[in-house]
Scaffold this active site. Structure first.
Site, PDB file in Angstrom:
ATOM      1  N   LYS A 108      -8.601   3.083  18.518  1.00  0.00           N
ATOM      2  CA  LYS A 108      -8.969   2.338  17.309  1.00  0.00           C
ATOM      3  C   LYS A 108      -7.929   1.272  16.987  1.00  0.00           C
ATOM      4  CE  LYS A 108      -9.770   2.742  12.360  1.00  0.00           C
ATOM      5  NZ  LYS A 108      -9.667   3.582  11.157  1.00  0.00           N
ATOM      6  N   GLY A 114     -12.001   7.201   5.912  1.00  0.00           N
ATOM      7  CA  GLY A 114     -13.038   6.345   5.348  1.00  0.00           C
ATOM      8  C   GLY A 114     -14.387   6.569   6.019  1.00  0.00           C
ATOM      9  N   THR A 139       0.839  -1.187   0.000  1.00  0.00           N
ATOM     10  CA  THR A 139       0.000   0.000   0.000  1.00  0.00           C
ATOM     11  C   THR A 139       0.877   1.241   0.000  1.00  0.00           C
ATOM     12  OG1 THR A 139      -1.859   1.102   1.115  1.00  0.00           O
ATOM     13  CG2 THR A 139      -0.108   0.225   2.503  1.00  0.00           C
ATOM     14  N   ASP A 180     -15.125   6.027   9.119  1.00  0.00           N
ATOM     15  CA  ASP A 180     -14.964   6.123  10.572  1.00  0.00           C
ATOM     16  C   ASP A 180     -15.953   7.078  11.252  1.00  0.00           C
ATOM     17  OD1 ASP A 180     -12.975   4.278  10.400  1.00  0.00           O
ATOM     18  OD2 ASP A 180     -11.326   5.622  10.931  1.00  0.00           O
ATOM     19  N   ASN A 220      -1.074   3.976   1.136  1.00  0.00           N
ATOM     20  CA  ASN A 220      -2.019   4.729   1.941  1.00  0.00           C
ATOM     21  C   ASN A 220      -1.362   5.091   3.273  1.00  0.00           C
ATOM     22  OD1 ASN A 220      -4.133   5.139   3.999  1.00  0.00           O
ATOM     23  ND2 ASN A 220      -5.564   4.632   2.351  1.00  0.00           N
ATOM     24  N   HIS A 266      -2.437   6.510   5.933  1.00  0.00           N
ATOM     25  CA  HIS A 266      -3.199   6.185   7.142  1.00  0.00           C
ATOM     26  C   HIS A 266      -3.004   4.722   7.522  1.00  0.00           C
ATOM     27  CE1 HIS A 266      -5.237  10.046   7.066  1.00  0.00           C
ATOM     28  NE2 HIS A 266      -5.572   9.844   5.804  1.00  0.00           N
ATOM     29  N   ASP A 283      -7.322  -6.132   2.316  1.00  0.00           N
ATOM     30  CA  ASP A 283      -8.502  -5.555   1.702  1.00  0.00           C
ATOM     31  C   ASP A 283      -9.563  -5.503   2.779  1.00  0.00           C
ATOM     32  OD1 ASP A 283      -9.818  -4.294  -0.353  1.00  0.00           O
ATOM     33  OD2 ASP A 283     -10.604  -6.129  -1.246  1.00  0.00           O
TER      34      ASP A 283
END
Length: 223
Positions: free
Chosen positions: A204, A182, A8, A184, A10, A12, A69
Site C-alpha cells: 500500500k 479507514g 496529525t 481499506d 494519527n 497510522h 486531507d
C-alpha cells in the site's frame, strides 16, 4: 530542511509517512511539538482543509509544516463521502460514531446496495507551508498562493505548495483483509484483486493515494 511537522496525531498516517519519507527527514507529530488543540477544518475542499491545518501550525508554532486531507469519492454517489469520509456515518446525527470506520463502511455499503457502478477513487491533497529560506532552489511545483494574494495573510511570511495523489479502484461488496485502516477493507485498487487491507502496508505504501502525494512531497523536498 531536516525537521518538519506533519499536522496529525494519527499513528497510522505517521507510520505511513515516516516509512515513505525514510530517515532523511525527522517528521514530528502535533503532540511532538506540544500541539494538543483541535485544529479546525471548516473548508469545503480537501485543499482548503489541508492548508488550514498546515497554516495553523506554521502561524502558532513557527515550524515548516505539511498537512493532508483525504477523501474517498464514489462515482455513483456523486463523489460522496468526499471531505466527510472520516465522519460519514455521523452525518446522520449520531456524533458518537464520528471517525468510526466500521460505521462508515456499513453506511457506504448500504447506500451502494443494488448499484452496479462501484467505481471509486481515493484522493489525497498535501499542503506544505515553509519559511522562504527552506524552499528548495529550482524545480517546478504548484504554488497554492502567496501571502500577498491572500485575503487573510499569515502573520509569518510563508510559501505554500500543494501536492495531489489519486488511486482509482472500486468498492467491493464485503469487507476483506485485516490490515490498513479507514475504508481499506472495501476498497480494491485498479490492477489488483485484493483490497488495501489485504495487500498490506508495504504494498500500500508504494501504490496508495497518500503514497503518491507524499512521493511528490519527498521529491520536492529533495530538490
Amino acid at each position: 530542511m531536516n525537521k518538519i511537522v506533519f499536522a496529525t496525531n494519527n499513528k497510522h498516517k505517521l507510520e505511513e509517512i515516516r516509512s515513505i519519507l525514510g530517515k532523511k527527514f525527522e517528521v514530528l507529530s502535533l503532540s511532538d511539538i506540544g500541539c494538543h488543540e483541535d485544529i479546525p477544518e471548516t473548508s469545503d475542499t480537501l485543499e482548503g482543509n489541508a492548508m488550514q491545518k498546515a497554516q495553523y501550525v506554521f502561524d502558532k508554532y513557527g515550524y515548516d509544516c505539511f498537512a493532508d486531507d483525504t477523501g474517498l469519492e464514489v462515482e455513483a454517489l456523486g463523489g460522496e463521502p468526499g471531505i466527510y469520509s472520516a465522519r460519514y456515518a455521523a452525518l446522520d446525527g449520531d456524533d458518537s460514531i464520528s471517525h468510526d470506520s466500521e460505521a462508515n463502511m456499513t453506511k457506504l455499503l448500504r447506500k451502494l446496495e443494488g448499484i452496479e457502478n462501484r467505481k471509486a477513487r481515493f484522493r489525497t491533497v498535501i499542503a506544505l507551508i515553509t519559511h522562504p529560506q527552506s524552499l528548495p532552489k529550482g524545480g517546478k511545483y504548484d504554488v497554492l498562493h502567496s501571502n500577498k494574494d491572500n485575503e487573510n495573510p499569515s502573520p509569518r511570511e510563508g510559501q505554500r505548495v500543494g501536492f495531489e495523489g489519486i488511486v482509482n479502484g472500486s468498492i467491493i461488496r464485503e469487507r476483506r483483509g485485516g490490515e490498513g485502516f479507514g475504508y481499506d477493507p472495501i476498497f480494491q485498487p485498479e490492477g489488483y484483486d485484493q483490497t488495501f487491507a489485504e495487500l498490506g502496508n508495504e504494498v500500500k505504501n508504494h501504490i496508495s493515494h497518500r503514497a503518491r502525494a507524499v512521493q511528490k512531497l519527498a521529491e520536492f523536498l529533495s530538490l
